[in-house]
Design a protein around this motif. Sequence first.
Motif, PDB file in Angstrom:
ATOM      1  N   SER A 233      51.100  10.028  -9.449  1.00  0.00           N
ATOM      2  CA  SER A 233      52.290   9.893 -10.181  1.00  0.00           C
ATOM      3  C   SER A 233      52.328   8.396 -10.998  1.00  0.00           C
ATOM      4  CB  SER A 233      53.340   9.935  -9.378  1.00  0.00           C
ATOM      5  OG  SER A 233      53.402  11.329  -8.757  1.00  0.00           O
ATOM      6  N   ALA A 234      51.577   7.371 -10.629  1.00  0.00           N
ATOM      7  CA  ALA A 234      51.814   6.291 -11.294  1.00  0.00           C
ATOM      8  C   ALA A 234      50.652   5.988 -12.343  1.00  0.00           C
ATOM      9  CB  ALA A 234      51.100   4.944 -10.314  1.00  0.00           C
ATOM     10  N   THR A 235      49.918   7.186 -12.795  1.00  0.00           N
ATOM     11  CA  THR A 235      49.123   7.211 -13.733  1.00  0.00           C
ATOM     12  C   THR A 235      49.738   8.357 -14.837  1.00  0.00           C
ATOM     13  OG1 THR A 235      47.175   6.633 -12.578  1.00  0.00           O
ATOM     14  CG2 THR A 235      46.816   7.579 -14.702  1.00  0.00           C
ATOM     15  N   ASN A 236      50.673   8.102 -15.737  1.00  0.00           N
ATOM     16  CA  ASN A 236      51.031   8.932 -16.529  1.00  0.00           C
ATOM     17  C   ASN A 236      50.209   9.146 -17.923  1.00  0.00           C
ATOM     18  OD1 ASN A 236      53.448   9.381 -15.443  1.00  0.00           O
ATOM     19  ND2 ASN A 236      54.084   7.531 -16.210  1.00  0.00           N
ATOM     20  N   SER A 237      49.118   8.284 -18.074  1.00  0.00           N
ATOM     21  CA  SER A 237      48.023   8.537 -19.112  1.00  0.00           C
ATOM     22  C   SER A 237      46.942   7.377 -19.091  1.00  0.00           C
ATOM     23  CB  SER A 237      48.626   8.119 -20.614  1.00  0.00           C
ATOM     24  OG  SER A 237      48.972   6.669 -20.528  1.00  0.00           O
ATOM     25  N   MET A 238      45.980   7.952 -19.299  1.00  0.00           N
ATOM     26  CA  MET A 238      44.728   7.099 -19.002  1.00  0.00           C
ATOM     27  C   MET A 238      43.583   7.226 -20.319  1.00  0.00           C
ATOM     28  SD  MET A 238      42.126   7.470 -15.607  1.00  0.00           S
ATOM     29  CE  MET A 238      40.398   7.242 -15.704  1.00  0.00           C
ATOM     30  N   THR A 239      43.062   6.302 -20.649  1.00  0.00           N
ATOM     31  CA  THR A 239      41.925   6.230 -21.496  1.00  0.00           C
ATOM     32  C   THR A 239      40.699   5.825 -20.690  1.00  0.00           C
ATOM     33  OG1 THR A 239      42.589   4.297 -22.719  1.00  0.00           O
ATOM     34  CG2 THR A 239      43.420   6.552 -23.585  1.00  0.00           C
ATOM     35  N   ALA A 240      39.581   5.971 -21.210  1.00  0.00           N
ATOM     36  CA  ALA A 240      38.269   5.194 -20.265  1.00  0.00           C
ATOM     37  C   ALA A 240      37.200   5.849 -20.957  1.00  0.00           C
ATOM     38  CB  ALA A 240      38.239   5.689 -18.807  1.00  0.00           C
ATOM     39  N   ASN A 241      36.085   5.161 -20.572  1.00  0.00           N
ATOM     40  CA  ASN A 241      34.643   5.440 -20.869  1.00  0.00           C
ATOM     41  C   ASN A 241      34.370   6.317 -19.849  1.00  0.00           C
ATOM     42  OD1 ASN A 241      34.633   4.089 -23.376  1.00  0.00           O
ATOM     43  ND2 ASN A 241      33.870   2.308 -22.679  1.00  0.00           N
ATOM     44  N   PHE A 242      33.357   7.180 -19.783  1.00  0.00           N
ATOM     45  CA  PHE A 242      32.672   7.809 -18.416  1.00  0.00           C
ATOM     46  C   PHE A 242      31.189   8.082 -18.667  1.00  0.00           C
ATOM     47  CE2 PHE A 242      33.166  11.609 -21.576  1.00  0.00           C
ATOM     48  CZ  PHE A 242      32.106  12.217 -21.147  1.00  0.00           C
ATOM     49  N   THR A 243      30.659   7.945 -17.420  1.00  0.00           N
ATOM     50  CA  THR A 243      29.296   8.391 -17.258  1.00  0.00           C
ATOM     51  C   THR A 243      29.234   9.606 -16.432  1.00  0.00           C
ATOM     52  OG1 THR A 243      28.636   6.794 -15.528  1.00  0.00           O
ATOM     53  CG2 THR A 243      28.239   6.000 -17.761  1.00  0.00           C
ATOM     54  N   GLN A 244      28.197  10.387 -16.843  1.00  0.00           N
ATOM     55  CA  GLN A 244      28.401  11.810 -16.050  1.00  0.00           C
ATOM     56  C   GLN A 244      27.140  11.912 -15.564  1.00  0.00           C
ATOM     57  OE1 GLN A 244      30.414  15.144 -17.476  1.00  0.00           O
ATOM     58  NE2 GLN A 244      28.590  16.472 -17.141  1.00  0.00           N
ATOM     59  N   THR A 245      26.723  12.077 -14.313  1.00  0.00           N
ATOM     60  CA  THR A 245      25.412  12.580 -13.588  1.00  0.00           C
ATOM     61  C   THR A 245      25.331  13.944 -12.988  1.00  0.00           C
ATOM     62  OG1 THR A 245      24.806  10.142 -13.360  1.00  0.00           O
ATOM     63  CG2 THR A 245      23.556  11.813 -12.281  1.00  0.00           C
ATOM     64  N   THR A 246      24.601  14.723 -13.474  1.00  0.00           N
ATOM     65  CA  THR A 246      24.818  15.941 -12.907  1.00  0.00           C
ATOM     66  C   THR A 246      23.429  16.444 -12.198  1.00  0.00           C
ATOM     67  OG1 THR A 246      26.402  16.835 -14.515  1.00  0.00           O
ATOM     68  CG2 THR A 246      25.045  18.646 -13.278  1.00  0.00           C
ATOM     69  N   ARG A 247      23.398  16.706 -11.013  1.00  0.00           N
ATOM     70  CA  ARG A 247      22.186  17.280 -10.304  1.00  0.00           C
ATOM     71  C   ARG A 247      22.106  18.682  -9.961  1.00  0.00           C
ATOM     72  NH1 ARG A 247      24.043  12.161  -8.212  1.00  0.00           N
ATOM     73  NH2 ARG A 247      22.307  10.575  -8.583  1.00  0.00           N
ATOM     74  N   ALA A 248      21.056  19.295 -10.391  1.00  0.00           N
ATOM     75  CA  ALA A 248      20.829  20.737 -10.074  1.00  0.00           C
ATOM     76  C   ALA A 248      19.411  20.914  -9.475  1.00  0.00           C
ATOM     77  CB  ALA A 248      21.191  21.514 -11.402  1.00  0.00           C
ATOM     78  N   GLY A 249      19.338  21.097  -8.049  1.00  0.00           N
ATOM     79  CA  GLY A 249      18.294  21.114  -7.519  1.00  0.00           C
ATOM     80  C   GLY A 249      17.371  19.593  -7.862  1.00  0.00           C
ATOM     81  N   LYS A 250      16.229  19.675  -8.284  1.00  0.00           N
ATOM     82  CA  LYS A 250      15.485  18.324  -8.358  1.00  0.00           C
ATOM     83  C   LYS A 250      15.889  17.807  -9.867  1.00  0.00           C
ATOM     84  CE  LYS A 250      11.764  19.360  -5.270  1.00  0.00           C
ATOM     85  NZ  LYS A 250      10.129  19.310  -5.125  1.00  0.00           N
ATOM     86  N   LYS A 251      16.513  18.515 -10.669  1.00  0.00           N
ATOM     87  CA  LYS A 251      16.794  17.776 -12.253  1.00  0.00           C
ATOM     88  C   LYS A 251      18.025  17.154 -12.017  1.00  0.00           C
ATOM     89  CE  LYS A 251      17.155  19.420 -16.874  1.00  0.00           C
ATOM     90  NZ  LYS A 251      17.528  20.762 -17.684  1.00  0.00           N
ATOM     91  N   THR A 252      18.152  15.906 -12.821  1.00  0.00           N
ATOM     92  CA  THR A 252      19.247  15.130 -13.007  1.00  0.00           C
ATOM     93  C   THR A 252      19.410  14.951 -14.735  1.00  0.00           C
ATOM     94  OG1 THR A 252      18.882  13.978 -10.788  1.00  0.00           O
ATOM     95  CG2 THR A 252      20.289  12.999 -12.537  1.00  0.00           C
ATOM     96  N   THR A 253      20.799  15.039 -14.912  1.00  0.00           N
ATOM     97  CA  THR A 253      20.989  14.765 -16.439  1.00  0.00           C
ATOM     98  C   THR A 253      22.101  13.795 -16.346  1.00  0.00           C
ATOM     99  OG1 THR A 253      20.263  17.129 -16.872  1.00  0.00           O
ATOM    100  CG2 THR A 253      21.562  15.927 -18.528  1.00  0.00           C
ATOM    101  N   ASN A 254      22.045  12.931 -17.304  1.00  0.00           N
ATOM    102  CA  ASN A 254      23.170  11.971 -17.475  1.00  0.00           C
ATOM    103  C   ASN A 254      23.590  12.206 -18.907  1.00  0.00           C
ATOM    104  OD1 ASN A 254      22.708  10.545 -14.982  1.00  0.00           O
ATOM    105  ND2 ASN A 254      20.700   9.908 -16.112  1.00  0.00           N
ATOM    106  N   TYR A 255      24.911  12.161 -18.828  1.00  0.00           N
ATOM    107  CA  TYR A 255      25.869  12.161 -20.216  1.00  0.00           C
ATOM    108  C   TYR A 255      26.829  10.669 -20.137  1.00  0.00           C
ATOM    109  CZ  TYR A 255      24.538  17.026 -21.308  1.00  0.00           C
ATOM    110  OH  TYR A 255      23.696  18.044 -21.873  1.00  0.00           O
TER     111      TYR A 255
END
Length: 222
Positions: free
Chosen positions: A52-74
């Motif tokens: 409730s204290a966050t009515n809006s937010m902007t940010a950069n993001f890094t995303q790491t997805t792991r599927a089995g032994k494979k890792t992908t970064n966005y």
Amino acid sequence: MSKSNTMKAFGLSLCLGASAALGVGAAMLPSVAIAAPASQQTAIKNLNNLLSATNSMTANFTQTTRAGKKTTNYSGTMAVQRQNQFRWQTKSPAEQLIVANGSTMWVYDPDLNQVIKQSTNNQVGDSPAILLSGDPAKIANSFNVSQPNSKKNYFKLTPKSSNAGFNELYISFNGGKPVQMIVTDVAGQQTTIRFSNISVNKRINASQFNFTAPRGAEVISQ
């Protein structure tokens, strides 16, 4: 990870369809073994207060997805504003844009020159996106909430609906700001999203949450 996994990170399995098994929880929650958990009622209250204290937010993001032994970064940028407005723009290694204005969501793939358009009415309620853009008071309607360490602001959420598209979600706060989300989808794929350069409660121009399909783009309504 395919381009649609950015959407899956938020659990909108439309096509957000925009990420933790026990191992994920243990990695994120190092002191769980010796810390007293909060009651479910207290966990819900604490999470609601933080959101409730966050009515809006902007940010950069890094995303790491792991599927089995494979890792992908966005990586990319995001913006959210209540109620149910968000913009999720992946810039590397491939481009994709997800925009929602509260009633309609667009998913634009520049490489395919394709736009998927659909109503968010039945998509956002059981998804991680509602945490940052929806009504905090309704979180408990869609999720079971726990706080493994009553002294620390991280929370585990499991969807009540079997159609949510993901199994578990962890969200962590630092200084009152959301800094990390970890999601495990129904296929066992694990996505970790970390936020940086966070700015909260500054008004975001409404144009950020509207989208016009580029000339010549294929538009698919669902």
